[in-house]
Design a protein around this motif. Sequence first.
Motif, PDB file in Angstrom:
ATOM      1  N   SER A  51       0.842  -1.199   0.000  1.00  0.00           N
ATOM      2  CA  SER A  51       0.000   0.000   0.000  1.00  0.00           C
ATOM      3  C   SER A  51       0.876   1.246   0.000  1.00  0.00           C
ATOM      4  O   SER A  51       2.078   1.174   0.247  1.00  0.00           O
ATOM      5  N   SER A  83      -2.789  -7.567  15.022  1.00  0.00           N
ATOM      6  CA  SER A  83      -3.460  -7.221  16.273  1.00  0.00           C
ATOM      7  C   SER A  83      -4.604  -6.256  16.014  1.00  0.00           C
ATOM      8  O   SER A  83      -4.508  -5.353  15.191  1.00  0.00           O
ATOM      9  N   ASP A  98      -7.855 -13.026   3.104  1.00  0.00           N
ATOM     10  CA  ASP A  98      -8.713 -11.834   3.069  1.00  0.00           C
ATOM     11  C   ASP A  98      -9.713 -11.935   1.910  1.00  0.00           C
ATOM     12  O   ASP A  98      -9.696 -11.134   0.975  1.00  0.00           O
ATOM     13  N   ASP A 144      -3.147 -10.690   1.352  1.00  0.00           N
ATOM     14  CA  ASP A 144      -3.268 -11.841   2.226  1.00  0.00           C
ATOM     15  C   ASP A 144      -4.366 -12.715   1.659  1.00  0.00           C
ATOM     16  O   ASP A 144      -5.491 -12.261   1.463  1.00  0.00           O
ATOM     17  N   GLU A 161       2.628   1.620   3.340  1.00  0.00           N
ATOM     18  CA  GLU A 161       3.896   0.898   3.487  1.00  0.00           C
ATOM     19  C   GLU A 161       5.007   1.562   2.670  1.00  0.00           C
ATOM     20  O   GLU A 161       6.169   1.587   3.104  1.00  0.00           O
ATOM     21  N   THR A 172     -15.571  -2.064  14.034  1.00  0.00           N
ATOM     22  CA  THR A 172     -14.466  -1.181  14.442  1.00  0.00           C
ATOM     23  C   THR A 172     -13.493  -1.911  15.355  1.00  0.00           C
ATOM     24  O   THR A 172     -12.279  -1.738  15.239  1.00  0.00           O
ATOM     25  N   THR A 173     -14.009  -2.731  16.262  1.00  0.00           N
ATOM     26  CA  THR A 173     -13.130  -3.341  17.255  1.00  0.00           C
ATOM     27  C   THR A 173     -12.355  -4.537  16.705  1.00  0.00           C
ATOM     28  O   THR A 173     -11.291  -4.864  17.208  1.00  0.00           O
ATOM     29  N   TYR A 174     -12.908  -5.191  15.694  1.00  0.00           N
ATOM     30  CA  TYR A 174     -12.199  -6.317  15.077  1.00  0.00           C
ATOM     31  C   TYR A 174     -11.159  -5.824  14.075  1.00  0.00           C
ATOM     32  O   TYR A 174     -10.406  -6.624  13.520  1.00  0.00           O
ATOM     33  N   SER A 175     -11.138  -4.548  13.793  1.00  0.00           N
ATOM     34  CA  SER A 175     -10.184  -4.034  12.803  1.00  0.00           C
ATOM     35  C   SER A 175      -8.758  -4.125  13.331  1.00  0.00           C
ATOM     36  O   SER A 175      -8.500  -3.889  14.505  1.00  0.00           O
ATOM     37  N   THR A 176      -7.826  -4.468  12.440  1.00  0.00           N
ATOM     38  CA  THR A 176      -6.423  -4.484  12.858  1.00  0.00           C
ATOM     39  C   THR A 176      -5.895  -3.055  12.974  1.00  0.00           C
ATOM     40  O   THR A 176      -6.496  -2.107  12.469  1.00  0.00           O
ATOM     41  N   VAL A 177      -4.749  -2.934  13.633  1.00  0.00           N
ATOM     42  CA  VAL A 177      -4.134  -1.622  13.825  1.00  0.00           C
ATOM     43  C   VAL A 177      -3.657  -1.017  12.509  1.00  0.00           C
ATOM     44  O   VAL A 177      -3.426   0.190  12.430  1.00  0.00           O
ATOM     45  N   THR A 229      -6.126  -6.539   0.867  1.00  0.00           N
ATOM     46  CA  THR A 229      -4.771  -6.798   1.357  1.00  0.00           C
ATOM     47  C   THR A 229      -4.088  -7.915   0.581  1.00  0.00           C
ATOM     48  O   THR A 229      -4.720  -8.732  -0.067  1.00  0.00           O
ATOM     49  N   PHE A 234      -9.531  -7.789   7.507  1.00  0.00           N
ATOM     50  CA  PHE A 234      -8.579  -7.212   8.457  1.00  0.00           C
ATOM     51  C   PHE A 234      -8.902  -5.785   8.853  1.00  0.00           C
ATOM     52  O   PHE A 234      -8.220  -5.201   9.675  1.00  0.00           O
ATOM     53  N   TYR A 270     -19.112  -5.247  16.075  1.00  0.00           N
ATOM     54  CA  TYR A 270     -17.938  -6.083  15.789  1.00  0.00           C
ATOM     55  C   TYR A 270     -17.268  -5.734  14.467  1.00  0.00           C
ATOM     56  O   TYR A 270     -16.848  -6.618  13.728  1.00  0.00           O
ATOM     57  N   PHE A 282      -2.936  -3.449   9.229  1.00  0.00           N
ATOM     58  CA  PHE A 282      -2.334  -4.503   8.428  1.00  0.00           C
ATOM     59  C   PHE A 282      -2.186  -4.058   6.972  1.00  0.00           C
ATOM     60  O   PHE A 282      -3.082  -3.445   6.395  1.00  0.00           O
ATOM     61  N   ASN A 283      -1.029  -4.353   6.381  1.00  0.00           N
ATOM     62  CA  ASN A 283      -0.724  -3.973   4.997  1.00  0.00           C
ATOM     63  C   ASN A 283      -0.601  -2.462   4.809  1.00  0.00           C
ATOM     64  O   ASN A 283      -0.649  -1.965   3.693  1.00  0.00           O
ATOM     65  N   GLY A 284      -0.489  -1.742   5.924  1.00  0.00           N
ATOM     66  CA  GLY A 284      -0.361  -0.293   5.795  1.00  0.00           C
ATOM     67  C   GLY A 284      -1.672   0.432   5.547  1.00  0.00           C
ATOM     68  O   GLY A 284      -1.664   1.634   5.278  1.00  0.00           O
ATOM     69  N   PHE A 285      -2.783  -0.278   5.647  1.00  0.00           N
ATOM     70  CA  PHE A 285      -4.093   0.376   5.523  1.00  0.00           C
ATOM     71  C   PHE A 285      -4.566   0.788   6.913  1.00  0.00           C
ATOM     72  O   PHE A 285      -4.473   0.016   7.862  1.00  0.00           O
TER      73      PHE A 285
END
Lengths: 376, 376
Positions: free
Chosen positions: A69, A361, B328, B325, A72, B358-363, B323, B290, B356, B365-368
């Motif tokens: 992305s 995470s 995904d 991945d 990155e 916003t909270t399941y979102s990763t910090v 992503t 993700f 479920y 991932f892949n720079g997104f």
Amino acid sequence: MTERIREFLRRRTEDGPCVVVDLDVVRDNYEAFARALPDTSVYYAVKANPAPEILSLLAELGSSFDCASVGEIEMVLAAGAGAERISYGNTIKKERDIARAFELGVRLFAVDSDAEVDKIARAAPGSKVFCRILCDGVGAEWPLSKKFGCVPEMAPDVLEQAHRSGLVAHGVSFHVGSQQANLGAWDNALATAAAVFRETARRGIELKMVNMGGGFPARYLKDVPGVPAYGQAIFQALSDHFGNRLPETIIEPGRGMVGDAGLIEAEVVLISRKSADDAVRWVYLDIGKFHGLAETMDEAIRYPIRTARDGDETAPCVLAGPTCDSVDVLYEKTPYELPVSLSIGDKVLIEACGAYTTTYSTVGFNGFAPLASYVI
Amino acid sequence: MTERIREFLRRRTEDGPCVVVDLDVVRDNYEAFARALPDTSVYYAVKANPAPEILSLLAELGSSFDCASVGEIEMVLAAGAGAERISYGNTIKKERDIARAFELGVRLFAVDSDAEVDKIARAAPGSKVFCRILCDGVGAEWPLSKKFGCVPEMAPDVLEQAHRSGLVAHGVSFHVGSQQANLGAWDNALATAAAVFRETARRGIELKMVNMGGGFPARYLKDVPGVPAYGQAIFQALSDHFGNRLPETIIEPGRGMVGDAGLIEAEVVLISRKSADDAVRWVYLDIGKFHGLAETMDEAIRYPIRTARDGDETAPCVLAGPTCDSVDVLYEKTPYELPVSLSIGDKVLIEACGAYTTTYSTVGFNGFAPLASYVI
């Protein structure tokens, strides 16, 4: 577990689980790849762990970077690598993101369809593109789906379309699947890549590059071939299929570069049984699927776990995370052997956690902070 | 899709996917629960969506809160609810987190084992505890594993242990499974709860409360019973099993409170085929597993998706995220029908995404970036 990590954890005072990555191991891994495949460029797969310290070290060592992305790409530039060392390796890109990458100097892009070629021709004129081909991934721990790549028969069409649109049809890429322990997988893929080279040459377009992707395993519980064995198998396959006209080659290690460089320290929160006669204990840690250990999904990756009580008698247990979510269970179908003496409050060390932990995470599911990360 | 959300999206200028939650719908849902079960206390399951605006609204409406961690307890207190309205509903807690919650005023805790009782007796003396019992979850979209709860036969032992340790053995809890559309599930669970009440009374301990958990469905593609039908079935089951001595009751809706209050706006990034004769298109969105849509795991939840081209002829497609991945992918085993005219750059609206996501979102991932969230 390196001495430096041991020392760091001894002095750490913050509460909660964390991952610690030792840069010395990353350096060793980079050098092992460079030694095993001296004529191949290493493009580190940033998504595995984009910690700034890791990117800076690899930039300094001469690595190039595979980015997913614009985010990155910006991280890599901030780490000191020039745009000429970046591959925008995602086959799924918004046209405005391609334009932004082009503006930042990136000139190498992945494609697997005519539609993506058209976007790049408009937003990044004159750039190099490589076409990703589908690979069956037999032997990989996580065989890839058909999400990325087109069938090899379609690749010459996509590359010809690029050529006609003023782009440089540069090569092909494949990915043999993550944690690929079958050395023959590269041989099959390289044979297919060579066939695409021949068909494209027949159309008057000379490809130059083969991007062999990642898939190099980290050492989890199973024994896997080391980097030198991979290098030898790949070099042999290249010679077999390309003869004297060896293409430029790229590899994109992510897990293989950082996986075994890091470990997670966690704490036992609860040990209990579901009934008076339950044969298997439940052991709950303060980290689970939502805060770094997402790759235990379907129990695909089985991390080595060390405790201060190793050597004591063991018994199987179900291992689970701390959230109020029933899917947050790490190992249940195949219970994990842990010391019977393990107690609430004990620390455990989960090894080979340098890749795909911080980035997988969640932002804070159940009110628990994202995985803390230290790079030393 | 409410008029307010439509208007908000029309005026939004930021790039990238987002979720928008309409507080009017949350208010309606709260009132529907309160009307359907007038004698039951509503404890909102904060983990479903802890946006401060949602917590403040519910605090104002008189809701109580089910918290999974000290982090969530602090969010609820910050939203203006007192600690007496908080249940620390996670059966897996560090002793120092229990102590911190006690310090903040929390006096109601979940347990499912003697070890957890011991921690609470030490760190939160005199508090009320309820014991979670295992439930088979038949009929739920996501049947729960055995992660939480003990077998019903063990619950009186755990509660007696609490009583002997100076805690108040307050009641029992169960969870019938998420998206539970089988109204009979509550009847079975309440029969079991009543049996625990009888056995505990025989030991001289009078329980007072039944926590009936969550599991109330949001409306995805399937028709599900409405809140009034749940209320009626639950009231009937309570009368059948507890007769004239009705216990205090609690419910913990999360998805049922906010699921249908929000939607995600996303963009089509790429549409392609894997081969010239591929029958199924691949449609790639700028959001995937993700960054908010983790609940498509195993294609468990099938979100309704709207486009500006609805009404045009449709064809099946594989739907995937942006992503690099291969996991995904949102819907592949059962392809999703979308308009043939759908084009790159089109916006799509994914409904019933208030819980479920916003909270399941990763910090990142892949720079997104993590999922952007607006509560209006």
